[in-house]
Design a protein around this motif. Structure first.
Motif, PDB file in Angstrom:
ATOM      1  N   VAL A  38     -12.786  72.886  -2.568  1.00 25.06           N
ATOM      2  CA  VAL A  38     -13.377  72.976  -3.897  1.00 25.06           C
ATOM      3  C   VAL A  38     -13.818  74.421  -4.080  1.00 25.06           C
ATOM      4  O   VAL A  38     -14.595  74.944  -3.273  1.00 25.06           O
ATOM      5  N   THR A  39     -13.316  75.062  -5.123  1.00 19.38           N
ATOM      6  CA  THR A  39     -13.657  76.463  -5.374  1.00 19.38           C
ATOM      7  C   THR A  39     -14.621  76.614  -6.538  1.00 19.38           C
ATOM      8  O   THR A  39     -15.128  77.697  -6.779  1.00 19.38           O
ATOM      9  N   GLY A  40     -14.891  75.533  -7.257  1.00 19.49           N
ATOM     10  CA  GLY A  40     -15.752  75.585  -8.431  1.00 19.49           C
ATOM     11  C   GLY A  40     -17.213  75.292  -8.111  1.00 19.49           C
ATOM     12  O   GLY A  40     -17.684  75.527  -6.996  1.00 19.49           O
ATOM     13  N   ASP A  41     -17.908  74.745  -9.069  1.00 23.22           N
ATOM     14  CA  ASP A  41     -19.340  74.473  -9.017  1.00 23.22           C
ATOM     15  C   ASP A  41     -19.658  73.409  -7.948  1.00 23.22           C
ATOM     16  O   ASP A  41     -19.360  72.226  -8.133  1.00 23.22           O
ATOM     17  N   ALA A  42     -20.267  73.844  -6.865  1.00 24.55           N
ATOM     18  CA  ALA A  42     -20.561  72.939  -5.748  1.00 24.55           C
ATOM     19  C   ALA A  42     -21.552  71.855  -6.146  1.00 24.55           C
ATOM     20  O   ALA A  42     -21.365  70.685  -5.791  1.00 24.55           O
ATOM     21  N   VAL A  43     -22.602  72.212  -6.865  1.00 24.55           N
ATOM     22  CA  VAL A  43     -23.616  71.225  -7.244  1.00 24.55           C
ATOM     23  C   VAL A  43     -23.003  70.146  -8.136  1.00 24.55           C
ATOM     24  O   VAL A  43     -23.267  68.955  -7.956  1.00 24.55           O
ATOM     25  N   ALA A  44     -22.160  70.538  -9.078  1.00 23.88           N
ATOM     26  CA  ALA A  44     -21.509  69.555  -9.945  1.00 23.88           C
ATOM     27  C   ALA A  44     -20.616  68.621  -9.142  1.00 23.88           C
ATOM     28  O   ALA A  44     -20.611  67.404  -9.373  1.00 23.88           O
ATOM     29  N   GLU A  45     -19.876  69.160  -8.170  1.00 22.13           N
ATOM     30  CA  GLU A  45     -18.986  68.316  -7.357  1.00 22.13           C
ATOM     31  C   GLU A  45     -19.783  67.403  -6.439  1.00 22.13           C
ATOM     32  O   GLU A  45     -19.450  66.224  -6.280  1.00 22.13           O
ATOM     33  N   ILE A  46     -20.842  67.900  -5.831  1.00 24.00           N
ATOM     34  CA  ILE A  46     -21.672  67.044  -4.965  1.00 24.00           C
ATOM     35  C   ILE A  46     -22.321  65.945  -5.795  1.00 24.00           C
ATOM     36  O   ILE A  46     -22.385  64.788  -5.364  1.00 24.00           O
ATOM     37  N   THR A  47     -22.783  66.274  -6.990  1.00 25.46           N
ATOM     38  CA  THR A  47     -23.371  65.267  -7.888  1.00 25.46           C
ATOM     39  C   THR A  47     -22.345  64.189  -8.205  1.00 25.46           C
ATOM     40  O   THR A  47     -22.653  62.991  -8.185  1.00 25.46           O
ATOM     41  N   ARG A  48     -21.113  64.600  -8.491  1.00 29.27           N
ATOM     42  CA  ARG A  48     -20.042  63.646  -8.792  1.00 29.27           C
ATOM     43  C   ARG A  48     -19.744  62.756  -7.594  1.00 29.27           C
ATOM     44  O   ARG A  48     -19.642  61.532  -7.707  1.00 29.27           O
ATOM     45  N   LEU A  49     -19.635  63.363  -6.410  1.00 28.92           N
ATOM     46  CA  LEU A  49     -19.353  62.600  -5.188  1.00 28.92           C
ATOM     47  C   LEU A  49     -20.489  61.634  -4.871  1.00 28.92           C
ATOM     48  O   LEU A  49     -20.253  60.497  -4.453  1.00 28.92           O
ATOM     49  N   LYS A  50     -21.699  62.084  -5.055  1.00 28.22           N
ATOM     50  CA  LYS A  50     -22.871  61.263  -4.754  1.00 28.22           C
ATOM     51  C   LYS A  50     -22.930  60.034  -5.656  1.00 28.22           C
ATOM     52  O   LYS A  50     -23.365  58.968  -5.232  1.00 28.22           O
ATOM     53  N   ALA A  51     -22.478  60.156  -6.881  1.00 30.71           N
ATOM     54  CA  ALA A  51     -22.504  59.043  -7.830  1.00 30.71           C
ATOM     55  C   ALA A  51     -21.439  57.993  -7.523  1.00 30.71           C
ATOM     56  O   ALA A  51     -21.501  56.882  -8.036  1.00 30.71           O
ATOM     57  N   GLY A  52     -20.498  58.319  -6.666  1.00 31.80           N
ATOM     58  CA  GLY A  52     -19.409  57.406  -6.359  1.00 31.80           C
ATOM     59  C   GLY A  52     -19.757  56.404  -5.275  1.00 31.80           C
ATOM     60  O   GLY A  52     -20.879  56.343  -4.772  1.00 31.80           O
ATOM     61  N   ASP A  53     -18.770  55.627  -4.917  1.00 27.30           N
ATOM     62  CA  ASP A  53     -18.912  54.638  -3.860  1.00 27.30           C
ATOM     63  C   ASP A  53     -18.533  55.255  -2.521  1.00 27.30           C
ATOM     64  O   ASP A  53     -17.813  56.245  -2.460  1.00 27.30           O
ATOM     65  N   GLY A  54     -19.002  54.642  -1.442  1.00 28.35           N
ATOM     66  CA  GLY A  54     -18.633  55.082  -0.111  1.00 28.35           C
ATOM     67  C   GLY A  54     -19.838  55.236   0.780  1.00 28.35           C
ATOM     68  O   GLY A  54     -20.986  55.071   0.357  1.00 28.35           O
ATOM     69  N   GLY A  55     -19.551  55.593   2.021  1.00 29.74           N
ATOM     70  CA  GLY A  55     -20.603  55.774   3.003  1.00 29.74           C
ATOM     71  C   GLY A  55     -21.388  57.048   2.766  1.00 29.74           C
ATOM     72  O   GLY A  55     -21.060  57.845   1.884  1.00 29.74           O
ATOM     73  N   PRO A  56     -22.404  57.257   3.585  1.00 29.22           N
ATOM     74  CA  PRO A  56     -23.234  58.450   3.442  1.00 29.22           C
ATOM     75  C   PRO A  56     -22.409  59.731   3.598  1.00 29.22           C
ATOM     76  O   PRO A  56     -21.371  59.747   4.259  1.00 29.22           O
ATOM     77  N   MET A  57     -22.916  60.788   2.988  1.00 30.48           N
ATOM     78  CA  MET A  57     -22.294  62.106   3.093  1.00 30.48           C
ATOM     79  C   MET A  57     -23.255  63.013   3.849  1.00 30.48           C
ATOM     80  O   MET A  57     -24.465  62.883   3.733  1.00 30.48           O
ATOM     81  N   ARG A  58     -22.689  63.945   4.618  1.00 30.26           N
ATOM     82  CA  ARG A  58     -23.497  64.947   5.305  1.00 30.26           C
ATOM     83  C   ARG A  58     -23.123  66.315   4.758  1.00 30.26           C
ATOM     84  O   ARG A  58     -21.950  66.667   4.718  1.00 30.26           O
ATOM     85  N   VAL A  59     -24.140  67.069   4.333  1.00 29.04           N
ATOM     86  CA  VAL A  59     -23.923  68.426   3.861  1.00 29.04           C
ATOM     87  C   VAL A  59     -24.291  69.381   4.980  1.00 29.04           C
ATOM     88  O   VAL A  59     -25.306  69.197   5.651  1.00 29.04           O
ATOM     89  N   GLY A  60     -23.452  70.375   5.203  1.00 31.72           N
ATOM     90  CA  GLY A  60     -23.716  71.338   6.259  1.00 31.72           C
ATOM     91  C   GLY A  60     -23.358  72.742   5.824  1.00 31.72           C
ATOM     92  O   GLY A  60     -22.440  72.953   5.021  1.00 31.72           O
ATOM     93  N   GLY A  61     -24.096  73.668   6.358  1.00 31.45           N
ATOM     94  CA  GLY A  61     -23.953  75.066   5.985  1.00 31.45           C
ATOM     95  C   GLY A  61     -25.172  75.458   5.177  1.00 31.45           C
ATOM     96  O   GLY A  61     -25.559  74.759   4.244  1.00 31.45           O
ATOM     97  N   ALA A  62     -25.801  76.544   5.550  1.00 30.41           N
ATOM     98  CA  ALA A  62     -27.092  76.915   4.965  1.00 30.41           C
ATOM     99  C   ALA A  62     -27.021  77.114   3.458  1.00 30.41           C
ATOM    100  O   ALA A  62     -27.865  76.602   2.725  1.00 30.41           O
ATOM    101  N   ALA A  63     -26.046  77.860   2.974  1.00 33.76           N
ATOM    102  CA  ALA A  63     -25.984  78.146   1.537  1.00 33.76           C
ATOM    103  C   ALA A  63     -25.664  76.890   0.736  1.00 33.76           C
ATOM    104  O   ALA A  63     -26.305  76.612  -0.283  1.00 33.76           O
TER     105      ALA A  63
END
Length: 187
Positions: free
Chosen positions: A102-127
């Motif tokens: 994903v090269t675009g808006d990370a917050v928008a994509e994480i928000t979209r993924l979070k709203a979906g179905d599936g198991g927990p997600m892990r975010v990694g990397g300081a920035a």
């Protein structure tokens, strides 16, 4: 809605990597490695910033075939390889394996993924994690503190725009004085 977890090894003074990217101080005990393996096996999707992706992807695709790999390392490598990943980067041209870029808006994509179905997600990397924290997207924090002061490097937490209240849900001590504190975001 999917749960978003941010957890990493860090020094007591709050760094996930020492100056120059040194991680040698965070070598896990067998017990801690087994705990991380169990936690990772429950994750449905890994979200990585470029630097952490490059670190993980440099070893774990073949970690199960390395000389002397332990059963836990073999299981970790296979789980890592099999779990879908999303890599956020504006500088990479492509990613391989079970990952998409994903090269675009990370917050928008994480928000979209979070709203979906599936198991927990892990975010990694300081920035990347910092952006998710500032956007109020992180539901759980796994803070694994190693008994060392590294004096500088990459901080676990970046500057916040506002206070985030947490509830302590677990503490545990591992060999070598490593301490886990796990928190959930108070909503």
């Amino acid at each position: 809605m999917r749960k978003l977890i941010f957890g990493m090894n860090l020094s007591v003074d709050g760094y996930i990597a020492a100056a120059g990217g040194d991680l040698g101080w965070s070598e896990p005990s067998d017990e801690l490695f087994a705990w991380w393996l169990e936690r990772e096996q429950a994750i449905g999707l890994f979200l990585y910033g470029r630097k952490l992706w490059e670190t993980m992807n440099s070893y774990w695709p073949t970690g199960d075939r390395q000389p002397g790999a332990t059963p836990a390392e073999i299981a970790f490598a296979r789980n890592w390889r099999d779990t879908p990943k999303v890599v956020f980067s504006s500088t990479l041209g492509e990613v391989d394996g079970n990952a998409r870029l994903v090269t675009g808006d990370a917050v928008a994509e994480i928000t979209r993924l979070k709203a979906g179905d599936g198991g927990p997600m892990r975010v990694g990397g300081a920035a990347l994690a910092g952006a998710a924290v500032r956007a109020g997207l992180v539901d759980e924090y796994e803070v694994v503190s190693h008994p060392v002061l590294v004096g500088g490097g990459t901080p676990f937490f970046t500057a916040l725009d506002s206070q985030v209240n947490l509830d302590l849900v677990e503490t545990r001590t591992f060999p070598g004085g490593v301490v886990l504190t796990r928190y959930e975001t108070r909503r």
